[in-house]
Design a protein around this motif. Structure first.
Motif, PDB file in Angstrom:
ATOM      1  N   MET A   1       0.839  -1.141   0.000  1.00 20.69           N
ATOM      2  CA  MET A   1       0.000   0.000   0.000  1.00 20.69           C
ATOM      3  C   MET A   1       0.890   1.210   0.000  1.00 20.69           C
ATOM      4  O   MET A   1       1.761   1.373   0.839  1.00 20.69           O
ATOM      5  N   SER A   2       0.542   1.950  -0.856  1.00 24.58           N
ATOM      6  CA  SER A   2       1.366   3.143  -0.986  1.00 24.58           C
ATOM      7  C   SER A   2       0.732   4.275  -0.201  1.00 24.58           C
ATOM      8  O   SER A   2      -0.393   4.204   0.269  1.00 24.58           O
ATOM      9  N   GLY A   3       1.462   5.314  -0.110  1.00 25.59           N
ATOM     10  CA  GLY A   3       1.011   6.478   0.666  1.00 25.59           C
ATOM     11  C   GLY A   3      -0.239   7.082   0.067  1.00 25.59           C
ATOM     12  O   GLY A   3      -1.101   7.611   0.780  1.00 25.59           O
ATOM     13  N   GLY A   4      -0.397   6.999  -1.253  1.00 23.87           N
ATOM     14  CA  GLY A   4      -1.575   7.574  -1.883  1.00 23.87           C
ATOM     15  C   GLY A   4      -2.816   6.757  -1.590  1.00 23.87           C
ATOM     16  O   GLY A   4      -3.922   7.291  -1.460  1.00 23.87           O
ATOM     17  N   GLU A   5      -2.601   5.429  -1.522  1.00 26.56           N
ATOM     18  CA  GLU A   5      -3.754   4.594  -1.235  1.00 26.56           C
ATOM     19  C   GLU A   5      -4.210   4.777   0.212  1.00 26.56           C
ATOM     20  O   GLU A   5      -5.401   4.773   0.499  1.00 26.56           O
ATOM     21  N   VAL A   6      -3.280   4.932   1.103  1.00 25.32           N
ATOM     22  CA  VAL A   6      -3.621   5.126   2.515  1.00 25.32           C
ATOM     23  C   VAL A   6      -4.346   6.458   2.661  1.00 25.32           C
ATOM     24  O   VAL A   6      -5.331   6.568   3.398  1.00 25.32           O
ATOM     25  N   ALA A   7      -3.851   7.456   1.966  1.00 26.30           N
ATOM     26  CA  ALA A   7      -4.497   8.766   2.043  1.00 26.30           C
ATOM     27  C   ALA A   7      -5.907   8.675   1.478  1.00 26.30           C
ATOM     28  O   ALA A   7      -6.851   9.280   2.017  1.00 26.30           O
ATOM     29  N   GLY A   8      -6.080   7.910   0.399  1.00 26.13           N
ATOM     30  CA  GLY A   8      -7.405   7.752  -0.197  1.00 26.13           C
ATOM     31  C   GLY A   8      -8.347   7.018   0.745  1.00 26.13           C
ATOM     32  O   GLY A   8      -9.536   7.344   0.858  1.00 26.13           O
ATOM     33  N   ILE A   9      -7.821   5.994   1.433  1.00 27.26           N
ATOM     34  CA  ILE A   9      -8.650   5.242   2.383  1.00 27.26           C
ATOM     35  C   ILE A   9      -9.034   6.152   3.569  1.00 27.26           C
ATOM     36  O   ILE A   9     -10.173   6.127   4.037  1.00 27.26           O
ATOM     37  N   LEU A  10      -8.084   6.947   4.042  1.00 26.59           N
ATOM     38  CA  LEU A  10      -8.374   7.873   5.148  1.00 26.59           C
ATOM     39  C   LEU A  10      -9.435   8.897   4.750  1.00 26.59           C
ATOM     40  O   LEU A  10     -10.347   9.198   5.519  1.00 26.59           O
ATOM     41  N   VAL A  11      -9.331   9.411   3.549  1.00 21.23           N
ATOM     42  CA  VAL A  11     -10.329  10.384   3.064  1.00 21.23           C
ATOM     43  C   VAL A  11     -11.678   9.691   2.938  1.00 21.23           C
ATOM     44  O   VAL A  11     -12.713  10.257   3.326  1.00 21.23           O
ATOM     45  N   ALA A  12     -11.694   8.458   2.433  1.00 19.31           N
ATOM     46  CA  ALA A  12     -12.953   7.731   2.284  1.00 19.31           C
ATOM     47  C   ALA A  12     -13.563   7.450   3.655  1.00 19.31           C
ATOM     48  O   ALA A  12     -14.793   7.596   3.861  1.00 19.31           O
ATOM     49  N   VAL A  13     -12.750   7.039   4.641  1.00 21.12           N
ATOM     50  CA  VAL A  13     -13.250   6.781   6.004  1.00 21.12           C
ATOM     51  C   VAL A  13     -13.781   8.087   6.613  1.00 21.12           C
ATOM     52  O   VAL A  13     -14.836   8.123   7.256  1.00 21.12           O
ATOM     53  N   PHE A  14     -13.014   9.155   6.436  1.00 18.47           N
ATOM     54  CA  PHE A  14     -13.443  10.465   6.952  1.00 18.47           C
ATOM     55  C   PHE A  14     -14.801  10.854   6.364  1.00 18.47           C
ATOM     56  O   PHE A  14     -15.695  11.291   7.078  1.00 18.47           O
ATOM     57  N   TRP A  15     -14.938  10.670   5.038  1.00 18.30           N
ATOM     58  CA  TRP A  15     -16.213  11.015   4.389  1.00 18.30           C
ATOM     59  C   TRP A  15     -17.320  10.089   4.868  1.00 18.30           C
ATOM     60  O   TRP A  15     -18.465  10.526   5.061  1.00 18.30           O
ATOM     61  N   ALA A  16     -17.030   8.861   5.135  1.00 15.29           N
ATOM     62  CA  ALA A  16     -18.047   7.925   5.620  1.00 15.29           C
ATOM     63  C   ALA A  16     -18.525   8.330   7.014  1.00 15.29           C
ATOM     64  O   ALA A  16     -19.728   8.310   7.320  1.00 15.29           O
ATOM     65  N   ILE A  17     -17.565   8.728   7.866  1.00 14.77           N
ATOM     66  CA  ILE A  17     -17.930   9.168   9.219  1.00 14.77           C
ATOM     67  C   ILE A  17     -18.739  10.469   9.130  1.00 14.77           C
ATOM     68  O   ILE A  17     -19.760  10.619   9.815  1.00 14.77           O
TER      69      ILE A  17
END
Length: 150
Positions: A1-17
């Protein structure tokens, strides 16, 4: 997992919350609006009969005030009639009654003088000298009798 994917997952989790919080807030807002709508409907159901009762009460009060106004005008008319009647009675009977009273007083005074003069003539031959005591004339003979008693 690259840094971009982690950032994308964090943004997706943030948007979900964020969307979850917004969904909860919207559900609560919908419940509040339903409760408010029900409250307004209940108030309207109760206010309409209350307004009808208030309107009937105002009409009743107005009719009572009309009656009181009629009674007050009748009382005023009776008062003016009584005043006119008392003025008429006073002018009709007042003058003659005063004249009758004055005549009676004059007759009493004349009869009183006559009897006093007769008493004075019987008791003494000299002219009578009178002394006034509390509005009453006392002959000299009576004065002498009083002096002898004291």
């Amino acid at each position: 997992m690259s840094g971009g994917e982690v950032a994308g997952i964090l943004v997706a989790v943030f948007w979900a919350i964020l969307v979850s919080f917004l969904a909860v807030a919207l559900v609560r807002l919908a419940q509040t609006l339903k409760a408010t709508t029900k409250l307004v409907a209940d108030v309207t159901e109760q206010a309409v009969p209350l307004l009808a009762d208030a309107s009937a009460t105002v009409r009743s009060a107005q009719s009572q005030l009309d009656r009181v106004d009629a009674i007050a005008s009748d009382v005023q008319e009776v008062t003016s009639n009584a005043s006119a009647l008392s003025t008429t009675v006073a002018s009709t009977f007042g003058g003659p009654l005063v004249k009758v009273a004055a005549f009676g007083y004059g007759v009493r005074q004349a009869l009183g003088r006559r009897t006093r003069d007769e008493d004075d003539r019987r008791t003494t031959a000299k002219p009578s000298r009178r002394t006034v005591i509390v509005g009453r004339a006392v002959s000299p003979a009576r004065r002498a009798r009083r002096r002898r008693k004291d």
